[in-house]
Design an enzyme around this catalytic site. Structure first.
Site, PDB file in Angstrom:
ATOM      1  N   LYS A 269       0.838  -1.219   0.000  1.00 12.91           N
ATOM      2  CA  LYS A 269       0.000   0.000   0.000  1.00 12.91           C
ATOM      3  C   LYS A 269       0.865   1.258   0.000  1.00 12.91           C
ATOM      4  O   LYS A 269       1.796   1.360   0.806  1.00 12.91           O
ATOM      5  CB  LYS A 269      -0.909  -0.009   1.231  1.00 12.91           C
ATOM      6  CG  LYS A 269      -1.804   1.220   1.401  1.00 12.91           C
ATOM      7  CD  LYS A 269      -2.851   0.984   2.480  1.00 12.91           C
ATOM      8  CE  LYS A 269      -3.800   2.139   2.657  1.00 12.91           C
ATOM      9  NZ  LYS A 269      -3.301   3.159   3.575  1.00 12.91           N
ATOM     10  N   HIS A 293      -2.145   7.833   0.748  1.00 15.07           N
ATOM     11  CA  HIS A 293      -2.523   7.911   2.155  1.00 15.07           C
ATOM     12  C   HIS A 293      -3.518   9.056   2.384  1.00 15.07           C
ATOM     13  O   HIS A 293      -3.494   9.734   3.410  1.00 15.07           O
ATOM     14  CB  HIS A 293      -1.274   8.088   3.025  1.00 15.07           C
ATOM     15  CG  HIS A 293      -1.351   7.418   4.365  1.00 15.07           C
ATOM     16  ND1 HIS A 293      -0.833   6.177   4.604  1.00 15.07           N
ATOM     17  CD2 HIS A 293      -1.881   7.822   5.545  1.00 15.07           C
ATOM     18  CE1 HIS A 293      -1.039   5.854   5.873  1.00 15.07           C
ATOM     19  NE2 HIS A 293      -1.680   6.827   6.461  1.00 15.07           N
TER      20      HIS A 293
HETATM   21  C1  FMN Z   1      -7.497   8.996  10.572  1.00 12.37           C
HETATM   22  C2  FMN Z   1      -6.783   8.144   9.574  1.00 12.37           C
HETATM   23  C3  FMN Z   1      -5.988   7.111  10.026  1.00 12.37           C
HETATM   24  C4  FMN Z   1      -5.340   6.287   9.114  1.00 12.37           C
HETATM   25  N1  FMN Z   1      -4.616   5.238   9.584  1.00 12.37           N
HETATM   26  C5  FMN Z   1      -4.048   4.383   8.702  1.00 12.37           C
HETATM   27  C6  FMN Z   1      -3.394   3.229   9.172  1.00 12.37           C
HETATM   28  O1  FMN Z   1      -3.351   2.967  10.346  1.00 12.37           O
HETATM   29  N2  FMN Z   1      -2.826   2.421   8.242  1.00 12.37           N
HETATM   30  C7  FMN Z   1      -2.871   2.693   6.899  1.00 12.37           C
HETATM   31  O2  FMN Z   1      -2.322   1.934   6.091  1.00 12.37           O
HETATM   32  N3  FMN Z   1      -3.506   3.780   6.432  1.00 12.37           N
HETATM   33  C8  FMN Z   1      -4.100   4.620   7.306  1.00 12.37           C
HETATM   34  N4  FMN Z   1      -4.781   5.702   6.830  1.00 12.37           N
HETATM   35  C9  FMN Z   1      -4.860   5.929   5.373  1.00 12.37           C
HETATM   36  C10 FMN Z   1      -6.083   5.236   4.756  1.00 12.37           C
HETATM   37  O3  FMN Z   1      -5.974   3.837   4.824  1.00 12.37           O
HETATM   38  C11 FMN Z   1      -6.255   5.603   3.278  1.00 12.37           C
HETATM   39  O4  FMN Z   1      -5.092   5.278   2.545  1.00 12.37           O
HETATM   40  C12 FMN Z   1      -6.584   7.067   2.994  1.00 12.37           C
HETATM   41  O5  FMN Z   1      -7.142   7.744   4.081  1.00 12.37           O
HETATM   42  C13 FMN Z   1      -7.532   7.059   1.810  1.00 12.37           C
HETATM   43  O6  FMN Z   1      -7.994   8.298   1.504  1.00 12.37           O
HETATM   44  P1  FMN Z   1      -9.470   8.856   1.857  1.00 12.37           P
HETATM   45  O7  FMN Z   1      -9.442   9.175   3.310  1.00 12.37           O
HETATM   46  O8  FMN Z   1      -9.519  10.049   0.979  1.00 12.37           O
HETATM   47  O9  FMN Z   1     -10.493   7.793   1.486  1.00 12.37           O
HETATM   48  C14 FMN Z   1      -5.449   6.529   7.730  1.00 12.37           C
HETATM   49  C15 FMN Z   1      -6.264   7.576   7.270  1.00 12.37           C
HETATM   50  C16 FMN Z   1      -6.939   8.372   8.179  1.00 12.37           C
HETATM   51  C17 FMN Z   1      -7.836   9.460   7.645  1.00 12.37           C
HETATM   52  O1  173 Z   2      -2.672   8.790  10.723  1.00 11.32           O
HETATM   53  C1  173 Z   2      -2.363   8.071   9.765  1.00 11.32           C
HETATM   54  O2  173 Z   2      -2.533   8.415   8.587  1.00 11.32           O
HETATM   55  C2  173 Z   2      -1.786   6.788   9.993  1.00 11.32           C
HETATM   56  O3  173 Z   2      -1.574   6.099   9.052  1.00 11.32           O
HETATM   57  C3  173 Z   2      -1.461   6.283  11.311  1.00 11.32           C
HETATM   58  C4  173 Z   2      -0.131   6.013  11.610  1.00 11.32           C
HETATM   59  C5  173 Z   2       0.190   5.518  12.852  1.00 11.32           C
HETATM   60  C6  173 Z   2      -0.801   5.253  13.746  1.00 11.32           C
HETATM   61  C7  173 Z   2      -2.135   5.520  13.437  1.00 11.32           C
HETATM   62  C8  173 Z   2      -2.470   6.018  12.206  1.00 11.32           C
END
Ligand code: FMN
Ligand code: 173
Length: 396
Positions: A269, A293
């Protein structure tokens, strides 16, 4: 004949539309808006300023997040007529998982900042809708507790690859034992980016002990900090988490280690460059997730949708291509699939749904996206996912 048995013009995933109109006969309207772009504004009022800033925020000036959305508007669908769309099928199998539509719930860490039930509510919603959830390593509930809440629902596990290899192996073994069938390895976040909304509020959930459930419950992690986490060693455990969370020295050669410790499908990813996609294929990876992301990592980066065609071309059917970053409507899903994605992941909309209405809010988001996708396809003359190809799009 009772009104609830009235013949409805469409069925399938779009039944959600009919169920809403029928509720209207009893003067009931949906609890949440059906235009999911409106959820962010509602969430801003419902969540604490810190939690809202965390989810809604992106890197730097947030230009990548804006570019993600703008990229969808640059493509327009050209509907076709008289194509017999009476029977439609949106189901698809991705990395061995059967799903009702090309939609997954993206990994989101620290979900208890949005709702006390956090990932447990999402796991229940995913099971009810039979839509796969991807559990983050940085979840507020453990791999095992979330698996239990998810029951026979489809679930994948997302790895944040820690420095400590034994800890990485322990996460993989726990995920396997708890029935997660595919592994998502996130490459773009070995450290958090420059995120002004969080910086300006001096807010980092982990430092407050949120999002560390998988670490604190892990025998390898516990051994490293000298035993189970207690009041006494908690601050030290959090510092150990900070030191271990990500590993900036990883290279493509390290992927062999993952293959050795995970016998199911693996998706990388955070892929944006065609050459990285090629390297993923050469390393024997099963899938790439084209993602920036959600604009949360590199400000000024290419819009994820603009990166998709190049990756699809480079992968050349030798691996599955998934997509995320910016999906807000069913039409967005249609466009991403037309440009070559096999399925999409959605993140913020369901985090807002969770914050606003718990499990029901997550299910609302899933149902809206699925119904809107089916209606978009149907009214464009497309009855199955293989009809979504670049020919249905023009540049705006
Ligand atoms: C609050 C938040 C926390 C996230 N935490 C993770 C995570 O723990 N692991 C990860 O691979 N991506 C994380 N992401 C990224 C999402 O998986 C994703 O790639 C991205 O938010 C997609 O875009 P969108 O919010 O426009 O749908 C996070 C996104 C947000 C908004
Ligand atoms: O906040 C994020 O986008 C994210 O991927 C994340 C990273 C570490 C812990 C929790 C969320």
């Amino acid at each position: 004949m009772p009104m609830s048995q009235v013949e409805v013009p469409l069925s399938g995933l779009a039944d959600f539309q009919n169920s809403i109109y029928l509720q209207g006969l009893g003067d009931v309207v949906p609890a949440l808006p059906t235009d999911l772009t409106k959820l962010e504004g509602l969430a801003e009022r419902a969540l604490s300023a810190q939690a809202f800033g965390y989810v809604a925020g992106s890197a730097g000036s947030e230009s990548t997040a804006r570019a993600n959305r703008a990229a969808f508007d640059k493509w327009r669908i050209v509907p076709r007529m008289l194509r017999d769309v009476a029977e439609r099928d949106l189901s698809v199998e991705v990395l061995g998982t059967a799903m009702p539509s090309p939609l997954l719930l993206a990994p989101i860490g620290v979900q208890s900042i949005f709702h006390p039930d956090g990932e447990l509510a999402v796991a229940r919603a995913a099971a009810a809708e039979k839509v796969p959830m991807v559990l983050s390593t940085a979840s507020s509930y453990s791999i095992e507790d979330v698996a239990e809440a998810n029951g026979d629902g489809p679930r994948w596990y997302q790895l944040y690859w820690p420095k400590d290899r034994d800890l990485a192996v322990s996460f993989l073994e726990r995920a396997k034992a708890a029935g997660y069938t595919a592994l998502v390895v996130t490459l773009d976040t070995f450290t958090l980016a420059w995120r002004p909304r969080d910086l300006d509020q001096a807010y980092l959930p982990f430092l407050r002990g949120i999002g560390v459930a998988n670490y604190f419950s892990d025998p390898v992690f516990q051994k490293a900090v000298g035993g189970p986490i207690t009041k006494e060693n908690r601050d030290m455990a959090i510092l150990h988490w900070v030191a271990n969370f990500g590993n900036p020295s990883l290279t493509w050669d390290d992927l062999i280690f993952l293959r050795d410790h995970w016998d199911g499908p693996i998706a990388l990813k955070g892929i944006q460059h065609p050459d990285d996609a090629r390297q993923a294929v050469d390393a024997g990876m099963d899938a790439v997730i084209v993602s920036n992301h959600g604009g949360r990592q590199v400000d000024g980066a290419i819009a994820s949708l603009d990166a998709l065609p190049g990756v699809v071309e480079a992968v050349h059917d030798q691996a599955t291509v998934l997509f995320d970053s910016g999906i807000r409507t069913g039409a967005d899903i249609a466009k991403a699939l037309a440009l070559g994605a096999k399925a999409v992941l959605v993140a913020r909309p369901y985090a807002y749904g969770l914050g606003l209405a718990g499990q029901a809010g997550v299910q609302h988001v899933v149902r809206c996206l699925q119904a809107e996708l089916e209606l978009t396809m149907t009214l464009s003359g497309i009855k199955s996912l293989d009809g979504l190809n670049p020919d249905i799009l023009v540049r705006a």
